[in-house]
Design a protein around this motif. Structure first.
Motif, PDB file in Angstrom:
ATOM      1  N   LEU A   1     -14.118  -4.074   5.742  1.00  0.00           N
ATOM      2  CA  LEU A   1     -13.597  -5.412   5.458  1.00  0.00           C
ATOM      3  C   LEU A   1     -12.345  -5.350   4.585  1.00  0.00           C
ATOM      4  O   LEU A   1     -11.341  -6.016   4.866  1.00  0.00           O
ATOM      5  CB  LEU A   1     -14.670  -6.253   4.770  1.00  0.00           C
ATOM      6  CG  LEU A   1     -15.769  -6.822   5.672  1.00  0.00           C
ATOM      7  CD1 LEU A   1     -16.934  -7.323   4.824  1.00  0.00           C
ATOM      8  CD2 LEU A   1     -15.222  -7.938   6.539  1.00  0.00           C
ATOM      9  N   ILE A   2     -12.403  -4.559   3.527  1.00  0.00           N
ATOM     10  CA  ILE A   2     -11.230  -4.426   2.658  1.00  0.00           C
ATOM     11  C   ILE A   2     -10.050  -3.875   3.452  1.00  0.00           C
ATOM     12  O   ILE A   2      -8.908  -4.311   3.307  1.00  0.00           O
ATOM     13  CB  ILE A   2     -11.548  -3.524   1.446  1.00  0.00           C
ATOM     14  CG1 ILE A   2     -12.580  -4.196   0.531  1.00  0.00           C
ATOM     15  CG2 ILE A   2     -10.283  -3.211   0.658  1.00  0.00           C
ATOM     16  CD1 ILE A   2     -13.044  -3.326  -0.626  1.00  0.00           C
ATOM     17  N   LEU A   3     -10.335  -2.918   4.334  1.00  0.00           N
ATOM     18  CA  LEU A   3      -9.299  -2.323   5.175  1.00  0.00           C
ATOM     19  C   LEU A   3      -8.634  -3.386   6.048  1.00  0.00           C
ATOM     20  O   LEU A   3      -7.409  -3.494   6.120  1.00  0.00           O
ATOM     21  CB  LEU A   3      -9.937  -1.231   6.045  1.00  0.00           C
ATOM     22  CG  LEU A   3      -9.018  -0.221   6.739  1.00  0.00           C
ATOM     23  CD1 LEU A   3      -8.275   0.618   5.719  1.00  0.00           C
ATOM     24  CD2 LEU A   3      -9.843   0.658   7.668  1.00  0.00           C
ATOM     25  N   GLY A   4      -9.459  -4.210   6.717  1.00  0.00           N
ATOM     26  CA  GLY A   4      -8.921  -5.216   7.627  1.00  0.00           C
ATOM     27  C   GLY A   4      -8.199  -6.341   6.919  1.00  0.00           C
ATOM     28  O   GLY A   4      -7.124  -6.781   7.356  1.00  0.00           O
ATOM     29  N   VAL A   5      -8.769  -6.849   5.815  1.00  0.00           N
ATOM     30  CA  VAL A   5      -8.138  -7.955   5.092  1.00  0.00           C
ATOM     31  C   VAL A   5      -6.790  -7.528   4.524  1.00  0.00           C
ATOM     32  O   VAL A   5      -5.818  -8.285   4.557  1.00  0.00           O
ATOM     33  CB  VAL A   5      -9.066  -8.464   3.966  1.00  0.00           C
ATOM     34  CG1 VAL A   5      -8.353  -9.504   3.114  1.00  0.00           C
ATOM     35  CG2 VAL A   5     -10.329  -9.073   4.557  1.00  0.00           C
ATOM     36  N   SER A   6      -6.711  -6.307   4.031  1.00  0.00           N
ATOM     37  CA  SER A   6      -5.447  -5.846   3.454  1.00  0.00           C
ATOM     38  C   SER A   6      -4.359  -5.736   4.516  1.00  0.00           C
ATOM     39  O   SER A   6      -3.184  -6.007   4.246  1.00  0.00           O
ATOM     40  CB  SER A   6      -5.636  -4.494   2.751  1.00  0.00           C
ATOM     41  OG  SER A   6      -5.997  -3.483   3.668  1.00  0.00           O
ATOM     42  N   ARG A   7      -4.737  -5.355   5.765  1.00  0.00           N
ATOM     43  CA  ARG A   7      -3.735  -5.252   6.836  1.00  0.00           C
ATOM     44  C   ARG A   7      -3.231  -6.628   7.264  1.00  0.00           C
ATOM     45  O   ARG A   7      -2.053  -6.796   7.574  1.00  0.00           O
ATOM     46  CB  ARG A   7      -4.326  -4.508   8.035  1.00  0.00           C
ATOM     47  CG  ARG A   7      -4.095  -2.993   8.030  1.00  0.00           C
ATOM     48  CD  ARG A   7      -4.582  -2.337   6.783  1.00  0.00           C
ATOM     49  NE  ARG A   7      -4.343  -0.893   6.770  1.00  0.00           N
ATOM     50  CZ  ARG A   7      -4.725  -0.114   5.782  1.00  0.00           C
ATOM     51  NH1 ARG A   7      -5.340  -0.621   4.721  1.00  0.00           N
ATOM     52  NH2 ARG A   7      -4.477   1.177   5.826  1.00  0.00           N
ATOM     53  N   THR A   8      -4.127  -7.611   7.314  1.00  0.00           N
ATOM     54  CA  THR A   8      -3.673  -8.960   7.645  1.00  0.00           C
ATOM     55  C   THR A   8      -2.806  -9.520   6.524  1.00  0.00           C
ATOM     56  O   THR A   8      -1.817 -10.216   6.763  1.00  0.00           O
ATOM     57  CB  THR A   8      -4.887  -9.877   7.898  1.00  0.00           C
ATOM     58  OG1 THR A   8      -5.668  -9.331   8.961  1.00  0.00           O
ATOM     59  CG2 THR A   8      -4.439 -11.273   8.287  1.00  0.00           C
ATOM     60  N   THR A   9      -3.167  -9.211   5.278  1.00  0.00           N
ATOM     61  CA  THR A   9      -2.342  -9.612   4.134  1.00  0.00           C
ATOM     62  C   THR A   9      -0.952  -8.998   4.245  1.00  0.00           C
ATOM     63  O   THR A   9       0.069  -9.668   4.001  1.00  0.00           O
ATOM     64  CB  THR A   9      -3.004  -9.179   2.820  1.00  0.00           C
ATOM     65  OG1 THR A   9      -4.302  -9.786   2.719  1.00  0.00           O
ATOM     66  CG2 THR A   9      -2.163  -9.580   1.618  1.00  0.00           C
ATOM     67  N   LEU A  10      -0.889  -7.725   4.632  1.00  0.00           N
ATOM     68  CA  LEU A  10       0.388  -7.043   4.838  1.00  0.00           C
ATOM     69  C   LEU A  10       1.232  -7.783   5.869  1.00  0.00           C
ATOM     70  O   LEU A  10       2.422  -8.059   5.649  1.00  0.00           O
ATOM     71  CB  LEU A  10       0.134  -5.605   5.296  1.00  0.00           C
ATOM     72  CG  LEU A  10       1.321  -4.843   5.900  1.00  0.00           C
ATOM     73  CD1 LEU A  10       2.343  -4.515   4.821  1.00  0.00           C
ATOM     74  CD2 LEU A  10       0.848  -3.572   6.598  1.00  0.00           C
TER      75      LEU A  10
END
Length: 417
Positions: free
Chosen positions: A283-292
């Motif tokens: 989840l942290i991995l995916g949310v950070s990529r969308t934030t990027l």
């Protein structure tokens, strides 16, 4: 500023990341509330959730192959439907999944140290943020270990239950407590456990040969997950029955205990904590990529678009998301956040299906019936969720739309090129 990510992941790594996101705490925690909603129709709810998830996965895979960039439906909505719809998808994903991150962290704390769940939750967030910061390949390696442990435990649960004299196949029979509304609500709650395949799409900029890798990895990961969930649900229901499952706090552990294998229960509880860690990592991995992706387009502060020169990860986005999740995990009880998170994720996939509908045959459009069922299914499941989840989820979308309008008023359209 170099804000591009490196393509390091192959098909196997992408499948494992998807499995790590889906086969997590959901299967250990979502069965009781789904059973309370659907009664003996729980398996019907699982089937409905799987159909909607398959349509979403197919639409996402075709879109991810067409647009192999970090951000998932944020990118697809922006490119196919317009800037606002892409923004709204990204907003729904980040808000809903940040809540999910905190819930998963608290799940770890509850299983590991029930007396101090918040302390363990914060420690888990800080640890996994550090793992993600060190690089996506290290994240994939750790996810691989977690998936192996959880799959082994779930296999043991299924075997222990189905071979037990306590197994009663008549518990699978439909009774008068089954109704369409309850089945849809159960499907919406169980969808929470399927939604991890989005993690593969949000890593589109970090997989090798994305046009080939993503369409293969997403359906394979989803198919494996469905088979596992169905086997576990059947095994637990045949032992506990829907009445006992409704009130179970640790359903899989309770099932193996009643099946005559109490020594297996501690291992199941340990695996539940590990599964929650796996979900939190993904989840942290995916949310950070969308934030990027949203920061690149200045829908979020542009400083979050930075990519670490050595680790090649969006380090500022990861640290920011990690800090927010740690704060939530330290101060809130988010066990009721499954419904809220499901609403946001279903809104996200509704936009994905609408985007897939606009693809042409030359662009790899799936059969039109797939995005149509996916879109209608997402809307139906979202509206069938508990009323509090629908109201809070809709309110968050309205707030996001208002912020978008404010930004457009102050800064004009997003920059292009």
């Amino acid at each position: 500023m170099n804000d591009r990510l490196q393509r390091r992941l192959g098909v196997f790594d992408a499948i494992v990341i998807g499995l790590g996101a889906m086969i997590g705490a959901g299967i250990f925690a979502a069965l009781p509330p789904a059973s309370r909603a659907a009664g003996s129709g729980l398996l019907l709810g699982l089937g409905v959730a799987a159909i909607v998830a398959y349509c979403n996965a197919t639409s996402s895979a075709r879109l991810a192959a067409r647009y192999p960039e970090s951000g998932g439906t944020y990118v697809y909505g922006r490119e196919r439907l317009g800037d606002f719809w892409g923004y709204l998808a990204g907003w729904a994903f980040i808000v809903g999944k940040t809540s999910s991150c905190a819930a998963m962290a608290l799940t770890v704390g509850t299983y590991v140290w029930p007396a101090h769940p918040h302390t363990i939750a914060v420690a888990a967030v800080l640890l996994l943020t550090g793992v993600n910061y060190a690089g996506v390949r290290k994240s994939a390696w750790l996810t691989r270990v977690i998936v192996a442990i959880v799959l082994t435990t779930l296999t043991a649960v299924v075997v222990a239950c189905l071979t037990s004299t306590a197994s009663t196949p008549t518990h699978l029979d439909l009774t008068s407590d089954t109704n369409p509304t309850g089945v849809l609500q159960a499907a919406g709650l169980l969808f929470f456990a399927f939604a991890g395949y989005a993690r593969i799409a949000t890593l589109g900029e970090e997989v090798r040969d994305p046009a080939r890798t993503i369409p293969r990895a997403i359906p394979i990961a989803l198919g494996i997950t469905l088979a596992i969930y169905a086997a576990v649900a059947v095994a637990v229901i045949t032992v506990l029955g829907s009445t006992a499952l409704d009130t179970a706090t640790a359903p899989l552990a309770d099932a193996v205990d009643k099946a005559g294998h109490p020594a297996l229960a501690p291992a199941v509880r340990t695996a539940a904590a590990i599964a929650a860690l796996g979900s939190l990592l993904a989840l942290i991995l995916g949310v950070s990529r969308t934030t990027l992706a949203m920061a690149r387009d200045r829908h979020l502060p542009h400083t979050l678009a930075a990519v670490h020169p050595r680790h090649k990860v969006p380090h500022r986005a990861e640290l920011t998301i990690g800090a927010i999740v740690a704060l939530l995990a330290a101060t809130l009880d988010l066990r009721g956040a499954i419904g809220f998170s499901s609403f946001g994720v279903l809104a996200y996939y509704a936009i994905a299906n609408a985007s897939a509908w606009t693809l042409t045959a030359d662009e790899g459009r799936p059969p039109r019936v797939i995005p149509a069922i996916g879109l209608l299914g997402c809307v139906a499941l979202a509206l069938a969720l508990p009323l509090s989840s629908v109201i809070s989820g809709a309110a968050v979308l309205v707030v996001g739309a208002a912020l978008y309008a404010l930004r457009r008023t102050e800064h004009g359209p997003r920059p292009t090129g």
